[in-house]
Design a protein around this motif. Structure first.
Motif, PDB file in Angstrom:
ATOM      1  N   GLY B  23       4.394  14.855 -25.230  1.00 19.18           N
ATOM      2  CA  GLY B  23       4.500  15.096 -23.790  1.00 19.18           C
ATOM      3  C   GLY B  23       3.279  14.593 -23.041  1.00 19.18           C
ATOM      4  N   LEU B  24       2.099  14.845 -23.586  1.00 22.82           N
ATOM      5  CA  LEU B  24       0.870  14.369 -22.939  1.00 22.82           C
ATOM      6  C   LEU B  24       0.805  12.845 -22.939  1.00 22.82           C
ATOM      7  N   MET B  25       1.257  12.234 -24.040  1.00 20.44           N
ATOM      8  CA  MET B  25       1.272  10.758 -24.103  1.00 20.44           C
ATOM      9  C   MET B  25       2.204  10.212 -23.014  1.00 20.44           C
ATOM     10  N   ALA B  26       3.384  10.825 -22.872  1.00 23.06           N
ATOM     11  CA  ALA B  26       4.343  10.374 -21.853  1.00 23.06           C
ATOM     12  C   ALA B  26       3.757  10.576 -20.453  1.00 23.06           C
ATOM     13  N   LEU B  27       3.150  11.729 -20.251  1.00 24.86           N
ATOM     14  CA  LEU B  27       2.582  12.058 -18.941  1.00 24.86           C
ATOM     15  C   LEU B  27       1.509  11.043 -18.538  1.00 24.86           C
ATOM     16  N   PHE B  28       0.593  10.747 -19.469  1.00 22.72           N
ATOM     17  CA  PHE B  28      -0.477   9.788 -19.152  1.00 22.72           C
ATOM     18  C   PHE B  28       0.082   8.381 -18.964  1.00 22.72           C
ATOM     19  N   ALA B  29       1.150   8.041 -19.712  1.00 24.05           N
ATOM     20  CA  ALA B  29       1.757   6.708 -19.547  1.00 24.05           C
ATOM     21  C   ALA B  29       2.324   6.563 -18.136  1.00 24.05           C
ATOM     22  N   ILE B  30       2.996   7.590 -17.665  1.00 25.11           N
ATOM     23  CA  ILE B  30       3.567   7.549 -16.302  1.00 25.11           C
ATOM     24  C   ILE B  30       2.443   7.536 -15.265  1.00 25.11           C
ATOM     25  N   LEU B  31       1.495   8.447 -15.459  1.00 23.24           N
ATOM     26  CA  LEU B  31       0.405   8.624 -14.483  1.00 23.24           C
ATOM     27  C   LEU B  31      -0.429   7.351 -14.334  1.00 23.24           C
ATOM     28  N   VAL B  32      -0.858   6.809 -15.453  1.00 24.51           N
ATOM     29  CA  VAL B  32      -1.751   5.646 -15.402  1.00 24.51           C
ATOM     30  C   VAL B  32      -1.001   4.418 -14.890  1.00 24.51           C
ATOM     31  N   ASN B  33       0.267   4.241 -15.296  1.00 19.82           N
ATOM     32  CA  ASN B  33       1.043   3.101 -14.800  1.00 19.82           C
ATOM     33  C   ASN B  33       1.207   3.181 -13.284  1.00 19.82           C
ATOM     34  N   THR B  34       1.542   4.372 -12.799  1.00 24.37           N
ATOM     35  CA  THR B  34       1.754   4.541 -11.361  1.00 24.37           C
ATOM     36  C   THR B  34       0.467   4.267 -10.589  1.00 24.37           C
ATOM     37  N   ILE B  35      -0.629   4.867 -11.041  1.00 22.39           N
ATOM     38  CA  ILE B  35      -1.918   4.684 -10.352  1.00 22.39           C
ATOM     39  C   ILE B  35      -2.366   3.225 -10.453  1.00 22.39           C
ATOM     40  N   MET B  36      -2.220   2.666 -11.682  1.00 25.14           N
ATOM     41  CA  MET B  36      -2.687   1.286 -11.907  1.00 25.14           C
ATOM     42  C   MET B  36      -1.962   0.315 -10.970  1.00 25.14           C
ATOM     43  N   ILE B  37      -0.653   0.418 -10.889  1.00 24.67           N
ATOM     44  CA  ILE B  37       0.116  -0.540 -10.085  1.00 24.67           C
ATOM     45  C   ILE B  37      -0.170  -0.342  -8.589  1.00 24.67           C
ATOM     46  N   THR B  38      -0.253   0.914  -8.169  1.00 30.19           N
ATOM     47  CA  THR B  38      -0.593   1.182  -6.768  1.00 30.19           C
ATOM     48  C   THR B  38      -1.973   0.609  -6.442  1.00 30.19           C
ATOM     49  N   PHE B  39      -2.902   0.822  -7.362  1.00 30.99           N
ATOM     50  CA  PHE B  39      -4.294   0.387  -7.182  1.00 30.99           C
ATOM     51  C   PHE B  39      -4.382  -1.144  -7.132  1.00 30.99           C
ATOM     52  N   VAL B  40      -3.728  -1.805  -8.110  1.00 32.07           N
ATOM     53  CA  VAL B  40      -3.789  -3.271  -8.180  1.00 32.07           C
ATOM     54  C   VAL B  40      -3.060  -3.892  -6.982  1.00 32.07           C
ATOM     55  N   ALA B  41      -1.910  -3.325  -6.643  1.00 34.26           N
ATOM     56  CA  ALA B  41      -1.135  -3.850  -5.501  1.00 34.26           C
ATOM     57  C   ALA B  41      -1.925  -3.701  -4.204  1.00 34.26           C
ATOM     58  N   GLY B  42      -2.771  -2.687  -4.110  1.00 42.91           N
ATOM     59  CA  GLY B  42      -3.588  -2.461  -2.914  1.00 42.91           C
ATOM     60  C   GLY B  42      -4.857  -3.288  -2.904  1.00 42.91           C
ATOM     61  N   GLY B  43      -5.057  -4.082  -3.964  1.00 38.68           N
ATOM     62  CA  GLY B  43      -6.223  -4.967  -4.012  1.00 38.68           C
ATOM     63  C   GLY B  43      -7.519  -4.280  -4.386  1.00 38.68           C
ATOM     64  N   GLY B  44      -7.424  -3.096  -4.932  1.00 36.60           N
ATOM     65  CA  GLY B  44      -8.636  -2.358  -5.293  1.00 36.60           C
ATOM     66  C   GLY B  44      -9.271  -2.869  -6.580  1.00 36.60           C
ATOM     67  N   THR B  45     -10.569  -2.622  -6.725  1.00 33.89           N
ATOM     68  CA  THR B  45     -11.259  -2.934  -7.988  1.00 33.89           C
ATOM     69  C   THR B  45     -12.068  -1.718  -8.413  1.00 33.89           C
ATOM     70  N   LEU B  46     -12.070  -1.474  -9.707  1.00 31.06           N
ATOM     71  CA  LEU B  46     -12.813  -0.318 -10.230  1.00 31.06           C
ATOM     72  C   LEU B  46     -14.298  -0.630 -10.267  1.00 31.06           C
ATOM     73  N   PRO B  47     -15.148   0.344 -10.016  1.00 26.86           N
ATOM     74  CA  PRO B  47     -16.586   0.107 -10.182  1.00 26.86           C
ATOM     75  C   PRO B  47     -16.901  -0.124 -11.655  1.00 26.86           C
ATOM     76  N   PRO B  48     -17.946  -0.905 -11.948  1.00 19.56           N
ATOM     77  CA  PRO B  48     -18.284  -1.130 -13.362  1.00 19.56           C
ATOM     78  C   PRO B  48     -18.662   0.188 -14.026  1.00 19.56           C
ATOM     79  N   GLY B  49     -18.181   0.355 -15.257  1.00 21.29           N
ATOM     80  CA  GLY B  49     -18.524   1.564 -16.010  1.00 21.29           C
ATOM     81  C   GLY B  49     -17.701   2.768 -15.614  1.00 21.29           C
ATOM     82  N   ALA B  50     -16.595   2.564 -14.868  1.00 22.47           N
ATOM     83  CA  ALA B  50     -15.745   3.695 -14.501  1.00 22.47           C
ATOM     84  C   ALA B  50     -15.201   4.342 -15.769  1.00 22.47           C
ATOM     85  N   PRO B  51     -15.304   5.665 -15.861  1.00 28.55           N
ATOM     86  CA  PRO B  51     -14.951   6.304 -17.125  1.00 28.55           C
ATOM     87  C   PRO B  51     -13.449   6.365 -17.365  1.00 28.55           C
TER      88      PRO B  51
END
Lengths: 315, 265
Positions: B23-51
């Motif tokens: 369940g946790l694996m599924a949850l993180f897969a959904i969460l990270v995919n959603t955030i990642m695509i929203t973030f990339v589509a918005g043109g954002g970049t992560l700061p270096p060393g983001a944990p």
């Protein structure tokens, strides 16, 4: 032949000496009682025999093999160590199957031990729903899984109801009669007295007694328990009897006099002479508990070890 | 050793444990995919060393391998879950007292460790599969909604999925071994999880942010590189070799401690 033999077996935990040059031989076949006050070293001895901890000195063998090579005898030994330990979320059967697989045993053994310990019918329930008594039965089932030559059981009747205690007592007797050796460590001395053929008493990590139970019971003596008609006279009666050279002690609300049935009439006369009428006069035999207390000095092992720890002696 | 593996697999069939893990694996897969695509589509970049996470660029996401990018992005999150589960299972043997029965039944203690590692790796393969499948189902609608081009995603799909699965599985096994090692040493799941999570979220991030300190060899960085199939700073082969070194060192410590230490629990 000895099923377990130790020579100068010693185990220290830092400054504490849990086993102090223990030398003992346990006979093969039959039920052996291992008793001692709390902190006497019983659990340490069992753990060494099972290869869970290593001795710091001396030597020990189990079924002829050194405790330094437990793999040579592990398949022939079953054990219930302290409280039964299982995975609560799994059924009794799954817990036993997991142990059977580890020991490379046929799964038919699981059904056999479930039957032997009266757990058939409850075996598919999760262990978390089991009472302490049911867990105890499961612990004994796990110990019997490999059909072992040597069975080591720590408090096997703990948590069982009276019927369960009788049932397990019969099981242990049967195992002992059928050529297996069962080592039972217990605080319930009535149980030890009821099932054991041989007794080992240890205190402060040292051997106090090892021998056949019949030899122990030969040490029993008669005593007479008396009580005055009026409880307020108890202290006066004790003083009067002591002055008359009777060996007397207050025990559980009565006066216990060290004397046999042949002196009961004299005792009654002595009480009457002191102006006290007795409402109770019972001649009885010492039980194992009395003998145990006499052997071990009527001390709580853990309290005594706390006092002795400063001198570096004993757990 | 087969006996120890089969025995451990039987003990791992705990519905609540497996449901939590998967369940946790599924949850993180959904969460990270959603955030990642929203973030990339918005043109954002992560700061270096983001944990914890490393997001791809839009161009990387629109490649054929982009369909599985979420797995690599979430690899450290999955790693923490895996570390925790391996630690819970291992420390559970101590807290339940089961370790006494196991060692009495199989005195060759290294076999117990080896059996546990293989059995947990098998379940980890299942958890990796759950993450991969959920990733596939999560990434498509999220990308469509965010306007990410998915035209290249069907190319070499089987190879892309298989290599992403393998890379994540290898990284997770190393995370798991780390959890097992800490649990064997500490004999406590809570301590093992605290150390693991604290390391990833605090220690490694602090080291990464200290610019003068070389950080490519750090555990999270190394395993992130394994999960991604190599990164700009750490080549795949280097990452694999480092991961192998971590696993070997960890297993040597775990076996040494477990074989030599008294079982007093």
């Amino acid at each position: 032949m000895s099923v377990v033999a130790t020579k100068d077996l010693t185990r220290r935990f830092g400054r504490i000496t849990a086993l102090d040059r223990l030398t003992v031989e346990l006979p093969a076949a039959g039920v052996v009682g291992l008793v001692g006050p709390n902190g006497s070293g019983k659990s340490t001895l069992i753990r060494i025999l099972l290869g869970l901890i290593r001795p710091t000195g001396g030597s020990a063998t189990v079924l002829g093999s050194s405790v330094h090579a437990p793999r040579d005898y592990a398949a022939r030994v079953g054990a219930l160590i302290e409280s039964p330990a299982f995975i609560p979320a799994l059924s009794a059967r799954s817990n036993l199957v997991s142990l059977a697989r580890l020991r490379r045993l046929p799964l038919a053994r699981v059904d056999a031990v479930l039957e032997q310990t009266g757990l058939t019918g409850r075996d598919r329930e999760p262990v978390r729903r089991f009472s302490l008594g049911m867990k105890q039965r499961l612990g004994i089932a796990a110990a019997l899984l490999s059909d072992p030559e040597l069975l080591i059981l720590d408090e096997p009747t703990n948590g069982l109801d009276p019927a369960g205690i009788v049932e397990i007592r019969e099981l242990l007797r049967d195992l002992g009669r059928n050529g297996r050796t069962v080592i039972v460590s217990s605080h319930q001395l009535s149980e030890i007295e009821a099932v054991c053929d041989h007794l080992v008493v240890i205190r402060f990590g040292e051997l106090v007694f090892s021998g056949p139970m019949v030899e122990v019971m030969k040490r029993t003596r008669e005593h007479i328990d008396i009580a005055p008609e009026h409880p307020a006279d108890t202290a006066r009666l004790e003083t009067a009897l002591a002055a008359g050279d009777w060996s007397v002690a207050a025990v559980d609300g009565v006066l216990r006099v060290a004397a046999g049935a042949d002196r009961a009439a004299d005792l009654n006369r002595a009480a009457t002479a002191a102006g006290i009428t007795l409402r109770q006069l019972v001649v009885a035999q010492d039980n194992l508990e009395e003998i145990f207390l006499e052997m071990t000095g009527r001390v709580d092992g853990e309290l005594a070890s706390g006092r002795a720890a400063s001198s570096g002696k004993v757990a | 050793m087969i006996a120890a593996i089969r025995s451990e697999l039987t003990r791992l069939r705990q519905p609540r444990l497996l449901l939590t893990w998967f369940g946790l694996m599924a949850l993180f897969a959904i969460l990270v995919n959603t955030i990642m695509i929203t973030f990339v589509a918005g043109g954002g970049t992560l700061p270096p060393g983001a944990p914890g996470v490393a997001f791809p660029t839009r161009a990387e996401l629109e490649r054929s391998s982009g369909i599985m990018a979420g797995l690599a992005a979430a690899s450290n999150m999955f790693g923490v879950v895996t570390l925790s589960m391996w630690a819970v299972v291992t420390a559970g043997d101590y807290s339940s007292g089961l370790i006494r029965l196991l060692v009495a039944a199989e005195p060759r203690r290294w076999r117990l460790i080896a059996g546990k590692v293989v059995a947990l790796a098998i379940v980890t393969a299942g958890a990796t599969t759950v993450a991969a499948v959920v990733n596939l189902f999560a990434v498509m609608p999220a990308s469509g909604a965010a306007g990410i081009s998915t035209a290249a995603w069907g190319t070499d799909l089987l190879w892309v999925v298989a290599s992403a699965w393998t890379n994540l599985f290898l990284a997770l096994c190393v995370w798991g071994v780390l959890g097992l090692v800490i649990a064997v040493v500490a004999r406590s799941a809570a301590v093992a999880i605290s150390i693991g999570v604290g390391y990833v979220l605090v220690v490694e991030s602090v080291v990464k942010m200290a610019k003068d300190v070389p950080s490519d060899w750090l555990l999270g960085t190394t395993l992130g590189a394994v999960a991604s199939g190599g990164t700009a700073s750490v080549a795949y082969g280097t990452a694999l070799a480092l991961a192998l070194g971590y696993v070997t060192l960890g297993l040597v410590v775990a076996v040494t401690v477990f074989v030599r230490r008294d079982v007093t629990d």
